[in-house]
Scaffold this motif. Structure first.
Motif, mmCIF file in Angstrom:
data_model
loop_
_atom_site.group_PDB
_atom_site.id
_atom_site.type_symbol
_atom_site.label_atom_id
_atom_site.label_comp_id
_atom_site.label_asym_id
_atom_site.label_seq_id
_atom_site.Cartn_x
_atom_site.Cartn_y
_atom_site.Cartn_z
ATOM 1 N N ARG A 261 -68.937 -78.182 68.455
ATOM 2 C CA ARG A 261 -68.492 -79.206 69.412
ATOM 3 C C ARG A 261 -68.942 -78.829 70.824
ATOM 4 N NH1 ARG A 261 -67.435 -80.341 64.801
ATOM 5 N NH2 ARG A 261 -69.564 -80.966 65.146
ATOM 6 N N TRP A 265 -71.224 -81.161 73.301
ATOM 7 C CA TRP A 265 -70.835 -81.536 74.667
ATOM 8 C C TRP A 265 -71.900 -81.096 75.666
ATOM 9 C CZ3 TRP A 265 -67.784 -85.278 75.436
ATOM 10 C CH2 TRP A 265 -66.638 -85.494 74.670
ATOM 11 N N GLU A 298 -64.787 -80.447 78.867
ATOM 12 C CA GLU A 298 -64.524 -81.069 77.561
ATOM 13 C C GLU A 298 -64.130 -79.969 76.575
ATOM 14 O OE1 GLU A 298 -64.072 -84.062 77.257
ATOM 15 O OE2 GLU A 298 -65.515 -85.271 78.357
ATOM 16 N N PRO A 300 -63.362 -78.105 73.465
ATOM 17 C CA PRO A 300 -63.632 -78.427 72.061
ATOM 18 C C PRO A 300 -62.362 -78.458 71.200
ATOM 19 C CG PRO A 300 -65.186 -76.773 72.873
ATOM 20 C CD PRO A 300 -64.126 -76.927 73.924
ATOM 21 N N TRP A 397 -68.665 -89.618 66.713
ATOM 22 C CA TRP A 397 -67.544 -88.719 67.001
ATOM 23 C C TRP A 397 -67.014 -88.055 65.733
ATOM 24 C CZ3 TRP A 397 -64.716 -87.682 71.566
ATOM 25 C CH2 TRP A 397 -65.215 -88.306 72.716
ATOM 26 N N GLY A 405 -64.978 -83.983 69.784
ATOM 27 C CA GLY A 405 -66.389 -83.977 70.175
ATOM 28 C C GLY A 405 -67.218 -84.757 69.192
ATOM 29 N N TYR A 406 -68.489 -84.354 69.088
ATOM 30 C CA TYR A 406 -69.438 -85.165 68.336
ATOM 31 C C TYR A 406 -69.903 -84.498 67.051
ATOM 32 C CZ TYR A 406 -69.754 -87.267 72.961
ATOM 33 O OH TYR A 406 -69.462 -87.845 74.157
#
Ligand code: HEM
Length: 415
Positions: A261, A265, A298, A300, A397, A405-406
């Motif tokens: 994550r 980011w 951001e 994680p 996501w 996160g992604y």
């Protein structure tokens, strides 16, 4: 005079919309409900920096033994031998044992191996103008590094994948062969797309421990296989196979998803702020600070749950023993009471202490490793790809209540 009414303040860690927009919701929590109560999911939450930090430090009131993930928490303490879900004295003793594998020397010793893994993962993308930074790199790097930390031989994941591929070989044209033979898919199917280490790896742990007992080295499997654990009753005994597997699973679980994550980011934030990326291109010594800012900005792992051991007063309300409390460390990182202009992403920001690795007794034992992975990954990404662009309508996501996160970040690169 007409006023614009804000929607009712509501927070839970399960709502996808809230998760995507978490910093805005957390800002309202900090201002309007510094102690927040959610009846539907039966939890309390604190969101200001000072309250989160105090909660992390007060391990007598806020306990981890009932689990630290809201939906996993139970009245009974967790029987699992994983120290993230334990309190003192067990926690202290179990953590002490494994901390031998996380000394600065041990982590520093992984630097060349991490750089080589990054080379191996990123080389196939030379000359390619588009690839998925998380799926093909960010999610594969951390579990591969964890195998190295544990002491699996270099190339182990590839060998295992090759033997599995030849067992499972499906002729071209049939769907099963596509994944096994797809290019740029190192180190393969022993690590799945979400970055989880597969059971084929764990199956090898008992045999590798036997090998380490016969020929000890200085890796984590040697420590787990050869050291005795001090038990809370004062006795000492070797770890059982079940305990060794639990340690291994904890390290693999805690150190893979989170780093993936963080790297996702990094790719998105630096694409969103090209002027900040240009600073890093011009001066690589800014990279360690940039990693801290990415982690602050951001987090994680932005929510840590605790069990309230005894009645406690928070912002004038008595929280009864047996309640569940969420410590919103991701929100604490955006608190203007601690960080000036907290919603500005600034790789040169001076950060004394963010909360992304937790704090106090449960402070992330892998923080130095995560920082090292972040630095090397970012250096190599900047070296290789210069600028990159992310179309944020294409990212995907991950929605879990432990990481934020992604899962996929396609990047357009200008080699
Ligand atoms: C950017 C990456 C990472 C982030 C954001 C992160 C975050 C965290 C946080 C917030 C905690 C505290 C949990 C709590 O208070 O209940 C924690 C604990 C822990 N982390 Fe990490 N972590 C990262 C990487 C790693 C890595 C690479 C490893 C190991 C290889 C690791 C292993 C652990 C373990 C074993 C604990 C439990 C410590 C204890 O309970 O004493 N983490 N981590």
């Amino acid at each position: 005079m007409a006023t614009t009414e804000l929607p009712e303040l509501y927070y839970d860690p399960y709502d996808y919309g809230i998760d995507r927009n978490a910093p805005a919701v957390w800002a309202r929590l900090r201002d309007e409900a510094p102690l927040y109560r959610n009846d539907e999911h039966d939890f309390w939450a604190v969101s200001r920096y000072d309250d989160v930090l105090a909660g992390m430090l007060d391990v007598d009131t806020y306990r981890s033994g009932h689990g630290t993930v809201l939906e996993m928490m139970t009245e009974r303490e967790f029987p699992m031998p994983m120290f993230i879900f334990r309190d003192a004295p067990d926690h202290t003793l179990m953590r002490k044992l494994v901390s031998r594998a996380f000394t600065p020397r041990a982590i520093g010793g992984l630097e060349d191996r991490i750089a080589a893994i990054c080379d191996e993962l990123l080389d196939p993308f030379a000359g390619v103008d588009r690839f998925d930074y998380v799926d093909r790199f960010g999610a594969i790097l951390p579990p591969t590094v964890i195998l190295a930390l544990l002491g699996f031989p270099a190339g182990f994941a590839e060998d295992l994948r090759d033997s599995m591929d030849s067992n499972l070989h499906v002729d071209e044209g049939e769907t099963g062969g596509a994944l096994a033979t797809s290019p740029n898919r190192p180190p393969g199917s022993v690590i799945d797309e979400a970055g989880n280490i597969g059971s084929a790896v764990f199956d090898q742990v008992p045999a590798l421990c036997e090998l380490r007992r016969a020929e000890p080295t200085d890796d984590m499997l040697t420590i787990l296989a050869t050291h005795e654990l001090e038990r809370a009753d004062g006795s000492t005994s070797p770890l059982t196979t079940e305990e060794i597997l639990a340690y291994t699973a904890l390290i693999a679980g805690a150190g893979a998803e989170t780093v993936a994550r963080m790297l996702g980011w990094a790719a998105v934030l630096l694409a969103r702020h090209p002027e900040q990326r240009a600073l890093l291109q011009a001066d690589r010594s800014l990279i360690p600070g940039a990693i801290e800012e990415i982690l602050r900005y951001e987090a994680p792992s932005p929510v840590q749950a605790r069990w309230v051991e005894h009645d406690v007063d928070v912002h004038g309300t008595t929280i009864p023993a047996g309640s569940k409390m969420l410590l919103l460390n991701g929100s604490g990182n955006r608190d203007p009471r601690q960080f000036p202009d907290p919603d500005r992403f600034d790789v040169r920001r001076k950060i004394d202490r963010h909360l992304s690795f937790g704090y106090g007794a449960h402070f992330c034992i892998g923080a130095a490793l995560a920082r090292l992975e972040g630095r090397i990954a970012l250096e190599q990404t900047l070296d290789r790809f210069g600028d990159w662009h992310v179309d944020e309508s294409e990212v995907e996501w991950v929605h879990t209540s432990t990481v934020r996160g992604y899962h996929r970040v396609p990047i357009q690169v200008s080699n």
